[in-house]
Design an enzyme around this catalytic site. Structure first.
Site, PDB file in Angstrom:
ATOM      1  N   TRP A  58       0.815  -1.210   0.000  1.00 49.39           N
ATOM      2  CA  TRP A  58       0.000   0.000   0.000  1.00 49.39           C
ATOM      3  C   TRP A  58       0.847   1.258   0.000  1.00 49.39           C
ATOM      4  O   TRP A  58       0.527   2.237  -0.698  1.00 49.39           O
ATOM      5  CB  TRP A  58      -0.983  -0.027   1.167  1.00 49.39           C
ATOM      6  N   ASP A  63      -1.086   6.798   6.273  1.00 49.37           N
ATOM      7  CA  ASP A  63      -2.225   5.966   5.889  1.00 49.37           C
ATOM      8  C   ASP A  63      -2.440   4.978   7.032  1.00 49.37           C
ATOM      9  O   ASP A  63      -1.642   4.073   7.247  1.00 49.37           O
ATOM     10  CB  ASP A  63      -1.918   5.238   4.576  1.00 49.37           C
ATOM     11  N   LYS A 114     -12.071  -1.379   7.651  1.00 50.96           N
ATOM     12  CA  LYS A 114     -11.301  -2.355   8.425  1.00 50.96           C
ATOM     13  C   LYS A 114     -11.806  -2.398   9.867  1.00 50.96           C
ATOM     14  O   LYS A 114     -12.193  -3.434  10.369  1.00 50.96           O
ATOM     15  CB  LYS A 114      -9.814  -1.988   8.437  1.00 50.96           C
TER      16      LYS A 114
END
Length: 415
Positions: free
Chosen positions: A153, A225, A249
């Site tokens: 990511w 992030d 999440k």
């Protein structure tokens, strides 16, 4: 069920033509929306704990607290006496205005977000922030920025940022297959960089920052992030210029992205910045510039209430550490049968990747047998394979204990 629905449309008493009372709606939901292949007593309101049939170890969208889903079910048809579902009311009406304001206030309490920072409810996923961050923090595409690339990511964030800035890799874990994090003095920061970007928890590779590097750039801006460990533990928000996270999440369903942005960083976007990627657009309009993902924000609000009721994020972190410790102990105590490649000091409390020493066929067997035992979504990400157990806030301790018991049983049956 579909035949019944078709028949209902032909009668003036159809639920499709007349809004039922909340009680009638609950009966209809409980009796008609069944999980396929499950006993008739298990309704669609129950999806991921023993009461709901399975333990869901998915990386995201992920399991949500049962109490949150039940509250949402209770309010789905008639939201708090309004006669409307929150999914169909105006985002500028008093009901939703109260809901989004309370969600923001509860999140501010949970993370102790200082008044120096705005909380924004956005769309487009964390991936959209890969563009929005450099567009808002860099005056031009020639401005340098630094990235710690610790997994898939952060690598994607870096590659996207190159379109809107002179992005550089200050450290990369690629050669080590993203199984470690750097000593902070090994991060080669550019003092002229506009910001230093990290991914606090790599969902795919299972590495997590336990502390955060100090930015060496002149503005002292650190960007993170935090999609897969957002609200899993306390964080000193004041250390960050921007924190952003997809909700799916730990704090809600897919569809809403939360950004916490230092106020002095708002209002300096590049001229080419699309209106929906300009933080000023959303800050000036209290996240209501256009129609927001109302239902997703509402669910986030219920999750924030649940986290506060648990005693806040310090208590949540203790529970998460205990769950992860049980699972990692089982892996490390298996005499090499199960292998977690991540360095112990940076192992994620949220995403636990592991392989079986006996190889891929046994991993497939493990995943298939676990599913039959009510433990689903254990397959590792398609880019790395193996097994991955995502044990977010809403995963109960009993789910981890059942997985560990299954792991020991599987090993005994397949030496």
């Amino acid at each position: 069920m579909f035949a019944a629905a078709a028949a209902a449309t032909s009668t003036p008493n159809s639920l499709l033509l007349h809004r039922p009372s909340p009680a009638a709606a609950k009966v209809a939901m409980d009796s008609s929306l069944r999980l396929p292949g499950r006993a008739a007593g298990i309704s669609c309101a129950a999806v991921a704990t023993p009461e709901r049939g399975v333990y869901n170890f998915a990386a995201g969208p992920a399991t949500l607290p049962l109490s949150v889903l039940q509250k949402a079910q209770e309010e789905l048809v008639d939201y708090r006496g309004s006669g409307m579902s929150i999914m169909e009311m105006s985002h500028r009406g008093k009901e939703f205005d109260a809901a989004i304001k309370k969600a923001e206030a509860d999140l501010r309490t949970l993370l102790a977000v200082p008044d120096t920072h705005e909380i924004l409810f956005l769309q487009g996923g964390a991936t959209t922030q890969f563009s929005a961050v450099p567009l808002n923090l860099c005056a031009s595409p020639s401005d340098p920025v630094d990235f710690v690339v610790s997994g898939s990511w952060s690598d994607k964030a870096f590659k996207e940022a190159k379109k809107f800035s002179a992005a550089s890799v200050a450290w990369s874990g690629k050669d080590g297959k993203y199984t470690s994090l750097p000593p902070f003095d090994a991060i080669k920061q550019n003092p002229e960089a506009k910001f230093l970007h990290i991914c606090s928890n790599e969902t795919i590779h299972g590495v997590e920052f336990k502390d955060y590097p100090e930015p060496k750039n002149k503005s002292g801006i650190l960007v993170a992030d935090m999609s897969s460990n957002f609200c899993s533990k306390p964080v000193d928000v004041s250390r960050f210029g921007i924190i952003y996270a997809g909700a799916q999440k730990n704090v809600g369903p897919s569809g809403v992205t939360i950004a916490i942005v230092r106020k002095d960083l708002i209002g300096n976007a590049q001229p080419i910045t699309p209106v929906m990627l300009d933080y000023k657009t959303h800050a000036d309009n209290a996240s209501l510039y256009n129609t927001p993902p109302c239902f997703a924000i509402y669910i986030c609000g219920l999750v924030f209430e649940d986290l506060l009721a648990q005693g806040g994020l310090a208590e949540v972190e203790k529970k998460n550490a205990h769950k992860a410790g049980i699972l990692y102990d089982a892996i490390d105590g298996s005499d090499g049968y199960y292998i977690c490649p991540v360095e112990k000091s940076v192992r994620s409390l949220m995403n636990v990747p592991f392989t079986l020493a006996k190889g891929g066929d046994f991993e497939k067997q493990f995943i298939a047998e676990a599913a039959k035992e009510g433990m689903v979504q254990l397959k590792g990400h398609r880019s790395v394979g193996g097994v991955r157990a995502s044990i977010y806030n809403a995963m109960p301790l009993a789910g981890v204990e059942k997985l560990v018991a299954f792991m020991k049983d599987f090993q005994a049956r397949n030496p």
